[in-house]
Design a protein around this motif. Structure first.
Motif, PDB file in Angstrom:
ATOM      1  N   LEU A  94      10.274   7.665 -10.949  1.00  0.00           N
ATOM      2  CA  LEU A  94       9.247   6.693 -11.334  1.00  0.00           C
ATOM      3  C   LEU A  94       8.527   6.280 -10.056  1.00  0.00           C
ATOM      4  O   LEU A  94       9.061   5.536  -9.238  1.00  0.00           O
ATOM      5  CB  LEU A  94       9.882   5.485 -12.022  1.00  0.00           C
ATOM      6  CG  LEU A  94       8.929   4.412 -12.569  1.00  0.00           C
ATOM      7  CD1 LEU A  94       8.019   4.990 -13.641  1.00  0.00           C
ATOM      8  CD2 LEU A  94       9.714   3.223 -13.120  1.00  0.00           C
ATOM      9  N   LEU A  95       7.313   6.787  -9.863  1.00  0.00           N
ATOM     10  CA  LEU A  95       6.546   6.553  -8.643  1.00  0.00           C
ATOM     11  C   LEU A  95       5.696   5.298  -8.809  1.00  0.00           C
ATOM     12  O   LEU A  95       4.890   5.211  -9.746  1.00  0.00           O
ATOM     13  CB  LEU A  95       5.656   7.763  -8.339  1.00  0.00           C
ATOM     14  CG  LEU A  95       4.945   7.753  -6.981  1.00  0.00           C
ATOM     15  CD1 LEU A  95       5.952   7.757  -5.841  1.00  0.00           C
ATOM     16  CD2 LEU A  95       3.996   8.943  -6.876  1.00  0.00           C
ATOM     17  N   LEU A  96       5.864   4.340  -7.913  1.00  0.00           N
ATOM     18  CA  LEU A  96       5.171   3.059  -8.028  1.00  0.00           C
ATOM     19  C   LEU A  96       4.502   2.703  -6.698  1.00  0.00           C
ATOM     20  O   LEU A  96       5.008   3.049  -5.623  1.00  0.00           O
ATOM     21  CB  LEU A  96       6.160   1.947  -8.410  1.00  0.00           C
ATOM     22  CG  LEU A  96       6.897   2.134  -9.746  1.00  0.00           C
ATOM     23  CD1 LEU A  96       8.010   1.107  -9.889  1.00  0.00           C
ATOM     24  CD2 LEU A  96       5.928   2.041 -10.914  1.00  0.00           C
ATOM     25  N   ASN A  97       3.380   1.984  -6.793  1.00  0.00           N
ATOM     26  CA  ASN A  97       2.625   1.560  -5.625  1.00  0.00           C
ATOM     27  C   ASN A  97       2.935   0.096  -5.309  1.00  0.00           C
ATOM     28  O   ASN A  97       2.909  -0.764  -6.202  1.00  0.00           O
ATOM     29  CB  ASN A  97       1.123   1.717  -5.891  1.00  0.00           C
ATOM     30  CG  ASN A  97       0.282   1.100  -4.782  1.00  0.00           C
ATOM     31  OD1 ASN A  97       0.338   1.544  -3.642  1.00  0.00           O
ATOM     32  ND2 ASN A  97      -0.477   0.063  -5.127  1.00  0.00           N
ATOM     33  N   VAL A  98       3.236  -0.195  -4.036  1.00  0.00           N
ATOM     34  CA  VAL A  98       3.506  -1.575  -3.612  1.00  0.00           C
ATOM     35  C   VAL A  98       2.172  -2.289  -3.450  1.00  0.00           C
ATOM     36  O   VAL A  98       1.433  -2.060  -2.497  1.00  0.00           O
ATOM     37  CB  VAL A  98       4.303  -1.604  -2.297  1.00  0.00           C
ATOM     38  CG1 VAL A  98       4.554  -3.052  -1.869  1.00  0.00           C
ATOM     39  CG2 VAL A  98       5.619  -0.858  -2.449  1.00  0.00           C
TER      40      VAL A  98
ATOM     41  N   GLY B 250       0.791  -1.227   0.000  1.00  0.00           N
ATOM     42  CA  GLY B 250       0.000   0.000   0.000  1.00  0.00           C
ATOM     43  C   GLY B 250       0.820   1.272   0.000  1.00  0.00           C
ATOM     44  O   GLY B 250       0.297   2.360  -0.266  1.00  0.00           O
ATOM     45  N   ASP B 251       2.131   1.157   0.271  1.00  0.00           N
ATOM     46  CA  ASP B 251       2.997   2.334   0.276  1.00  0.00           C
ATOM     47  C   ASP B 251       3.446   2.672  -1.142  1.00  0.00           C
ATOM     48  O   ASP B 251       3.420   1.825  -2.048  1.00  0.00           O
ATOM     49  CB  ASP B 251       4.217   2.105   1.168  1.00  0.00           C
ATOM     50  CG  ASP B 251       3.851   2.007   2.636  1.00  0.00           C
ATOM     51  OD1 ASP B 251       2.748   2.471   2.993  1.00  0.00           O
ATOM     52  OD2 ASP B 251       4.657   1.460   3.416  1.00  0.00           O
ATOM     53  N   MET B 252       3.914   3.896  -1.299  1.00  0.00           N
ATOM     54  CA  MET B 252       4.470   4.346  -2.573  1.00  0.00           C
ATOM     55  C   MET B 252       5.995   4.376  -2.451  1.00  0.00           C
ATOM     56  O   MET B 252       6.547   4.704  -1.403  1.00  0.00           O
ATOM     57  CB  MET B 252       3.953   5.742  -2.925  1.00  0.00           C
ATOM     58  CG  MET B 252       2.442   5.850  -3.012  1.00  0.00           C
ATOM     59  SD  MET B 252       1.716   4.828  -4.338  1.00  0.00           S
ATOM     60  CE  MET B 252       2.348   5.657  -5.790  1.00  0.00           C
TER      61      MET B 252
END
Length: 378
Positions: free
Chosen positions: A154-158, A141-143
């Motif tokens: 590059l922003l990604l969601n766990v 749920g973290d970024m």
């Protein structure tokens, strides 16, 4: 009439009482003996369990991986090779794989980034291993931010974390979508990292691998069995390295134990002389010393082996784990499933119990053959 069983029982009781009379000497010997058995048994348990764990995890790996070699180094492979290799008789499927390494300068760690075919991820979502989560201090749920090939964030969601059971080989793994992989590494469109090949008949793996290597000299087929053998060799090498490091301590113990076992004190020689004078046979004396040596060596073996079992399978081998798992920022953390190599344990038994027990008998036999009066006066 004394039966053979009663004779052994009486001699064993006398042997235990004799050991207790010299408890300081015997307890120090028992402690060192147990420590050496504990160290060697821990290495045996840990290495064997790592091999079994690796075999279980890699059971789902591709039967064959095709890598392209340029100047002896791994290079990207053109997608047109898929059609060529698929045409070989016996090949069922050929799938491209996309993976690479990402260096995190903040934590000094290398991550393995891979496009997952089994888990279809939408752009912007990733699945990470537990080692990555611990290093980055993130959870589902973290970024998290990485740097793309164009040096842009590059922003990604766990989306989730990988199973704890897979941590041995997936601690540093990041599963990512094809679009995000392309943005991160800017891979050429018509090339892949390598190819995963499935064979109709597993018995033909070696034959088909030889055909591929012959037809396409710039590729290298890697079989799953070869990867397993590599893991076995790696763990054997690391376990052997630890044994070599501890060799001086083990050798010191062997010398100490041999000296204690083979050198009878004046008190022990007088005791043998007294026993001979009151009617003990030489065989009775040898049996007494046999039980004394067996009591110490067998107790040390059982204590050391049980302590090693607890150390490895309940405490995750904190003494050896960093050296045997690898040297990295991302240490995998997992609890091993108990797996014991009884052959190696039997070898450890014969190398630890039998020599010491034998070393106690020879000097006792020499003392028992001497005239009782001379033995008591010595």
């Amino acid at each position: 009439m004394i039966t053979p069983l009663n004779r052994h029982k009486n001699i064993l009781e006398f042997a235990l009482s004799s050991l207790l009379r010299r408890r300081a000497k015997n307890l120090s010997l028992l402690g060192l003996y147990t420590m050496v058995v504990f160290v060697l048994a821990s290495l045996i348990f840990f290495v064997h369990s790592l091999k079994r764990e690796a075999a279980a995890v890699l059971s789902g790996a591709p039967e064959m991986v095709i890598q392209r070699q340029i100047a002896g180094r791994h290079d990207l492979i053109p997608l047109e090779y898929i059609e060529k290799i698929s045409a070989i008789r016996g090949v069922a499927t050929v799938e491209p794989r996309y993976w690479g390494y990402y260096y995190d300068p903040v934590f000094g760690a290398n991550y393995t980034v891979m496009v997952s075919e089994a888990r279809k991820l939408t752009p912007g979502n990733i699945i990470i291993g537990n080692g990555v989560a611990r290093t980055q201090r993130i959870s589902a749920g973290d970024m998290v931010t990485f740097r793309s090939a164009s040096k842009n964030p590059l922003l990604l969601n766990v989306q989730e974390l990988l199973n704890y059971e897979s941590e041995l080989v997936a601690a540093d793994l990041i599963l990512i979508s094809g679009e995000d992989f392309q943005a991160m590494f800017n891979l050429p469109r018509h090339q892949a990292t390598d190819l995963a090949v499935t064979i109709n008949n597993p018995a033909e793996l070696a034959t088909i691998a030889a055909k591929i290597a012959e037809r396409y000299p710039d590729v290298r087929p890697i079989l799953r069995n070869e990867i397993l053998r590599t893991y076995d060799s790696l763990f054997d090498w690391r376990g052997g390295m630890m044994t070599v490091i501890l060799f001086s301590a083990i050798l010191s113990f062997v010398i100490f134990a041999w000296d204690k076992a083979s050198g009878l004190s004046a008190e022990e020689r007088r005791e043998i002389g007294i026993l001979k004078s009151i009617g003990w046979e030489t065989s009775d004396v040898l049996l007494l010393k046999f039980w004394e040596g067996t009591a110490i060596s067998l107790t040390a073996f059982l204590l050391g082996s049980n302590l090693a079992y607890v150390h490895v399978f309940f405490l995750s081998a904190p003494l050896f784990a960093p050296a045997l798992k690898g040297w990295s920022v991302l240490y995998p953390e997992f609890r091993l499933i108990p797996a014991i190599d009884f052959f190696q344990l039997a070898v450890l038994f014969f190398l630890s119990v039998v020599p010491y027990t034998a070393a106690t008998i020879l000097p006792s036999w020499m003392a028992a053959t001497v005239d009782p009066d001379a033995a008591m006066r010595s």
